[in-house]
Design a protein around this motif. Structure first.
Motif, PDB file in Angstrom:
ATOM      1  N   GLY A 184      26.482  43.179  37.721  1.00  0.00           N
ATOM      2  CA  GLY A 184      25.810  43.326  39.213  1.00  0.00           C
ATOM      3  C   GLY A 184      27.147  42.808  40.581  1.00  0.00           C
ATOM      4  N   ASN A 185      28.029  42.856  40.551  1.00  0.00           N
ATOM      5  CA  ASN A 185      29.114  41.790  41.422  1.00  0.00           C
ATOM      6  C   ASN A 185      29.850  43.216  41.917  1.00  0.00           C
ATOM      7  OD1 ASN A 185      30.692  42.480  38.826  1.00  0.00           O
ATOM      8  ND2 ASN A 185      32.304  40.948  39.807  1.00  0.00           N
ATOM      9  N   SER A 208      26.476  33.205  44.180  1.00  0.00           N
ATOM     10  CA  SER A 208      27.766  33.467  44.219  1.00  0.00           C
ATOM     11  C   SER A 208      28.615  35.058  44.709  1.00  0.00           C
ATOM     12  CB  SER A 208      28.679  32.859  42.911  1.00  0.00           C
ATOM     13  OG  SER A 208      28.457  31.854  42.456  1.00  0.00           O
ATOM     14  N   GLN A 209      28.706  35.186  45.898  1.00  0.00           N
ATOM     15  CA  GLN A 209      29.515  35.887  46.042  1.00  0.00           C
ATOM     16  C   GLN A 209      31.245  36.029  45.553  1.00  0.00           C
ATOM     17  OE1 GLN A 209      28.860  38.169  48.430  1.00  0.00           O
ATOM     18  NE2 GLN A 209      26.907  37.178  49.091  1.00  0.00           N
ATOM     19  N   ALA A 210      30.688  37.629  44.962  1.00  0.00           N
ATOM     20  CA  ALA A 210      32.064  38.052  44.221  1.00  0.00           C
ATOM     21  C   ALA A 210      32.951  38.535  44.704  1.00  0.00           C
ATOM     22  CB  ALA A 210      31.720  39.573  43.335  1.00  0.00           C
ATOM     23  N   SER A 211      34.255  37.096  45.229  1.00  0.00           N
ATOM     24  CA  SER A 211      35.324  37.734  46.237  1.00  0.00           C
ATOM     25  C   SER A 211      36.953  37.061  44.905  1.00  0.00           C
ATOM     26  CB  SER A 211      35.161  36.468  46.940  1.00  0.00           C
ATOM     27  OG  SER A 211      35.509  35.018  46.569  1.00  0.00           O
ATOM     28  N   GLY A 212      37.735  37.370  45.921  1.00  0.00           N
ATOM     29  CA  GLY A 212      39.324  36.680  45.269  1.00  0.00           C
ATOM     30  C   GLY A 212      39.283  35.599  45.085  1.00  0.00           C
ATOM     31  N   SER A 213      38.522  34.913  46.090  1.00  0.00           N
ATOM     32  CA  SER A 213      38.973  33.539  46.350  1.00  0.00           C
ATOM     33  C   SER A 213      38.293  32.349  44.956  1.00  0.00           C
ATOM     34  CB  SER A 213      38.909  32.847  47.358  1.00  0.00           C
ATOM     35  OG  SER A 213      37.057  33.135  47.782  1.00  0.00           O
ATOM     36  N   THR A 214      39.282  31.105  44.710  1.00  0.00           N
ATOM     37  CA  THR A 214      38.153  30.351  43.444  1.00  0.00           C
ATOM     38  C   THR A 214      37.960  29.074  44.394  1.00  0.00           C
ATOM     39  OG1 THR A 214      40.747  31.230  42.572  1.00  0.00           O
ATOM     40  CG2 THR A 214      39.053  29.523  41.433  1.00  0.00           C
ATOM     41  N   VAL A 215      36.702  28.327  44.284  1.00  0.00           N
ATOM     42  CA  VAL A 215      36.714  27.406  44.640  1.00  0.00           C
ATOM     43  C   VAL A 215      37.117  26.736  44.351  1.00  0.00           C
ATOM     44  CG1 VAL A 215      34.536  25.937  45.325  1.00  0.00           C
ATOM     45  CG2 VAL A 215      34.043  28.455  44.781  1.00  0.00           C
ATOM     46  N   ARG A 240      43.895  43.957  29.292  1.00  0.00           N
ATOM     47  CA  ARG A 240      42.565  44.072  30.277  1.00  0.00           C
ATOM     48  C   ARG A 240      42.452  43.656  30.183  1.00  0.00           C
ATOM     49  NH1 ARG A 240      46.308  48.430  29.830  1.00  0.00           N
ATOM     50  NH2 ARG A 240      45.477  48.505  31.682  1.00  0.00           N
ATOM     51  N   ILE A 241      41.321  43.471  31.263  1.00  0.00           N
ATOM     52  CA  ILE A 241      40.532  42.521  31.595  1.00  0.00           C
ATOM     53  C   ILE A 241      38.807  44.102  31.828  1.00  0.00           C
ATOM     54  CG2 ILE A 241      38.766  41.889  33.825  1.00  0.00           C
ATOM     55  CD1 ILE A 241      40.774  39.994  32.938  1.00  0.00           C
ATOM     56  N   SER A 242      37.545  43.338  31.069  1.00  0.00           N
ATOM     57  CA  SER A 242      36.316  44.234  31.398  1.00  0.00           C
ATOM     58  C   SER A 242      35.633  43.499  31.880  1.00  0.00           C
ATOM     59  CB  SER A 242      36.566  44.373  29.599  1.00  0.00           C
ATOM     60  OG  SER A 242      34.965  45.310  30.080  1.00  0.00           O
ATOM     61  N   GLY A 243      34.704  43.803  32.398  1.00  0.00           N
ATOM     62  CA  GLY A 243      33.459  43.381  33.934  1.00  0.00           C
ATOM     63  C   GLY A 243      32.859  44.351  34.766  1.00  0.00           C
ATOM     64  N   SER A 244      32.264  44.207  35.644  1.00  0.00           N
ATOM     65  CA  SER A 244      31.558  45.497  36.025  1.00  0.00           C
ATOM     66  C   SER A 244      33.015  46.472  36.705  1.00  0.00           C
ATOM     67  CB  SER A 244      30.914  44.997  37.285  1.00  0.00           C
ATOM     68  OG  SER A 244      31.780  44.295  38.320  1.00  0.00           O
ATOM     69  N   SER A 245      32.352  47.525  36.476  1.00  0.00           N
ATOM     70  CA  SER A 245      33.356  48.780  36.607  1.00  0.00           C
ATOM     71  C   SER A 245      34.454  48.237  38.308  1.00  0.00           C
ATOM     72  CB  SER A 245      32.750  49.899  36.864  1.00  0.00           C
ATOM     73  OG  SER A 245      32.127  50.353  35.392  1.00  0.00           O
ATOM     74  N   LEU A 246      35.319  48.461  38.423  1.00  0.00           N
ATOM     75  CA  LEU A 246      35.946  48.073  39.257  1.00  0.00           C
ATOM     76  C   LEU A 246      35.526  49.773  40.135  1.00  0.00           C
ATOM     77  CD1 LEU A 246      39.577  48.391  38.029  1.00  0.00           C
ATOM     78  CD2 LEU A 246      38.397  46.236  39.594  1.00  0.00           C
ATOM     79  N   THR A 247      35.372  49.730  41.923  1.00  0.00           N
ATOM     80  CA  THR A 247      35.041  50.641  42.538  1.00  0.00           C
ATOM     81  C   THR A 247      35.727  50.935  43.066  1.00  0.00           C
ATOM     82  OG1 THR A 247      34.765  48.224  44.095  1.00  0.00           O
ATOM     83  CG2 THR A 247      32.880  48.610  43.249  1.00  0.00           C
ATOM     84  N   PRO A 248      35.042  52.229  43.829  1.00  0.00           N
ATOM     85  CA  PRO A 248      35.968  52.960  44.369  1.00  0.00           C
ATOM     86  C   PRO A 248      36.230  52.336  45.615  1.00  0.00           C
ATOM     87  CG  PRO A 248      33.963  53.814  44.014  1.00  0.00           C
ATOM     88  CD  PRO A 248      33.750  52.652  43.474  1.00  0.00           C
TER      89      PRO A 248
END
Lengths: 160, 298
Positions: B215-216, A55-62, A136-144
């Motif tokens: 890792g996403n 799965s690709q991390a993306s904003g789209s929902t299947v 709030r949401i926690s997961g992988s850190s938002l990227t620069p």
């Protein structure tokens, strides 16, 4: 970790591979059913299934169609053929329940499958963030921004 | 969410900005009349930290250590972070190490985000290349350090110290999903690593920190932001994990250490709760992890 005999760990691995393959199959059925407007049941040998989901991390929902999906897989053991069934219920685009049922012909298989269910349950499922009140949401850190731009640049280079 | 009786603002004061490569949101849940000064102190603190520990800017102390061997007197704030790294280095058989900087850079996660993987040079053992005596770092040869595993969590704690010094009593600090909250209950959605529109559970945190790792994002080629110095690959057995602990330094550090060491062994040394989502979507969490998860029975 306690040492395990090769055959034990191989059998354990086979069970895990089997269940993973079944989840893939059940998901595939859900997607298929979305297009075909039907709910399906399938029986396959997971050992022959080469499908993988990355799965690709993306904003789209299947989009999934509501319904109950199940898939049964068989695998070979020294004691004969065993089977595992995975059942998923999808409602409003969310997996609401998942269940693993097993049928064993040998005591040994029953033990391994019970062990599998104990160690690998629950499988977590997602809920839509719009349906839940969150601060709030926690997961992988938002990227620069720079990182994302670099990823985009590489993707477009790959397409060129 | 029930509002605190102390809450006198209809909306919390909220400060949003980008720093150290992520988005920050700081909220104050009480009337406070020195917000301008507070904001300035916070941004100065972050800038000072970045100027020492960032491997993404050429004028940092870390960049200088990567160019030249020698003795480097580090600021007083270095000790707690170095001590945690040293402890986790030992507990993970050297897998969690600040010396991973060169490997991350070789893999493409370099100062210019080239994301073009080059052959990764082997990661040296800590004692072979550097010592730290609580004040001075001695680099026996140039080494590229990376404090990405625990540095952000530590910086969140340092910003929390600024809040305390400024007499702010109810606040939360969120740096890209790593969070400290004090005196305000937050419902923290645990992001589904495959679908950013979904969460797999909700944690409720009133006091202390929650930090996550997955890792996403920060993903390129076959790598993500964690690289195992022994195999020189990014671990794939964990899809996402979260840690709650009294401080963000510990929560953030353990969020990386858990890729390399079993939770039970780490729980002998640290007070924390955890939830780990494996690559097969199975979830293992400690009994005290303060969250409800969405699974087969929910």
């Amino acid at each position: 970790m306690p040492p395990e005999s090769t055959s034990n760990s191989r059998q354990k691995t086979m069970v895990i591979v089997g269940i993973l393959a079944l989840i893939v199959i059940a998901t595939a059925i859900a997607l298929y059913a979305k297009n075909k407007d039907e709910v399906g049941t399938v029986t396959e040998n997971p050992a022959q299934t080469s499908t993988t989901t990355e799965s690709q991390a993306s904003g789209s929902t299947v989009e999934y169609k509501d319904g109950t999906y199940s898939a049964t897989g068989n695998y070979q053991t020294p004691g004969g053929t065993e089977s595992i069934t995975v059942k998923l219920t999808v409602a409003n685009n969310v997996v609401t329940t998942s269940d693993v049922t097993t049928s064993q012909t040998s005591q040994e298989a029953a033990e391994y499958q019970a062990q599998f269910k104990a160690n690998y349950s629950p499988f977590v499922v997602g809920k839509d963030i719009n349906d839940i009140t969150l601060s709030r949401i926690s997961g992988s850190s938002l990227t620069p921004r720079g990182f994302n731009e670099a990823v985009d640049a590489i993707k477009s280079q790959a397409q060129a | 969410m029930p509002s605190s009786p102390r809450l006198r603002l209809s909306q919390p004061f909220s400060l949003k900005f980008e720093a150290i490569g992520t988005s920050w949101t700081i909220e104050v849940y009480e009337a406070y009349d020195r917000l301008g000064d507070l904001q300035k102190s916070i941004q100065q603190r972050i800038a000072a930290f970045d100027h020492v520990y960032s491997r993404f800017r050429a004028d940092s102390v870390v960049a200088q250590i990567a160019r030249e061997a020698g003795n480097y007197r580090l600021p007083d704030d270095a000790a707690p972070m170095f001590n945690l790294y040293q402890q986790l280095y030992d507990l993970t058989d050297g897998a969690m190490t600040p010396l991973i900087g060169q490997a991350l850079s070789d893999a493409g996660y370099d100062a210019s985000y080239s994301l073009q993987p080059m052959p990764i040079r082997s990661v040296p053992a800590w004692q072979e290349v550097m010592t730290y005596d609580g004040a001075t770092l001695t680099a026996k040869r140039p080494v590229l350090l990376d404090f990405g595993a625990a540095g952000k969590g530590y910086l969140i704690d340092l910003v929390a110290q600024i809040m305390v010094q400024a007499d702010v009593r109810h606040y939360s600090i969120d740096a890209g999903g790593d969070i400290v909250t004090v005196g305000q209950t937050l419902n923290v959605g645990l992001e589904h690593p495959d679908n950013l529109n979904q969460v797999i559970g909700v944690a409720q945190i009133t006091q202390g920190s929650i930090c996550g790792s997955a890792g996403n994002r920060r993903r390129w080629a076959t790598y993500h932001h964690v690289i195992d110095p022994h195999s020189l690959t990014s671990p794939k057995h964990i899809k996402a994990l979260w840690v709650t602990a009294p401080t963000a330094l510990v929560a953030d550090g353990l969020a990386t250490a858990l890729y390399f060491a079993p939770a039970d062994s780490l729980r002998r040394y640290f007070e924390f709760e955890y939830a780990i989502m494996h690559e097969d979507y199975s979830l293992v969490s400690s009994p005290g992890f303060p969250a409800q998860f969405f699974g087969a029975d929910s």
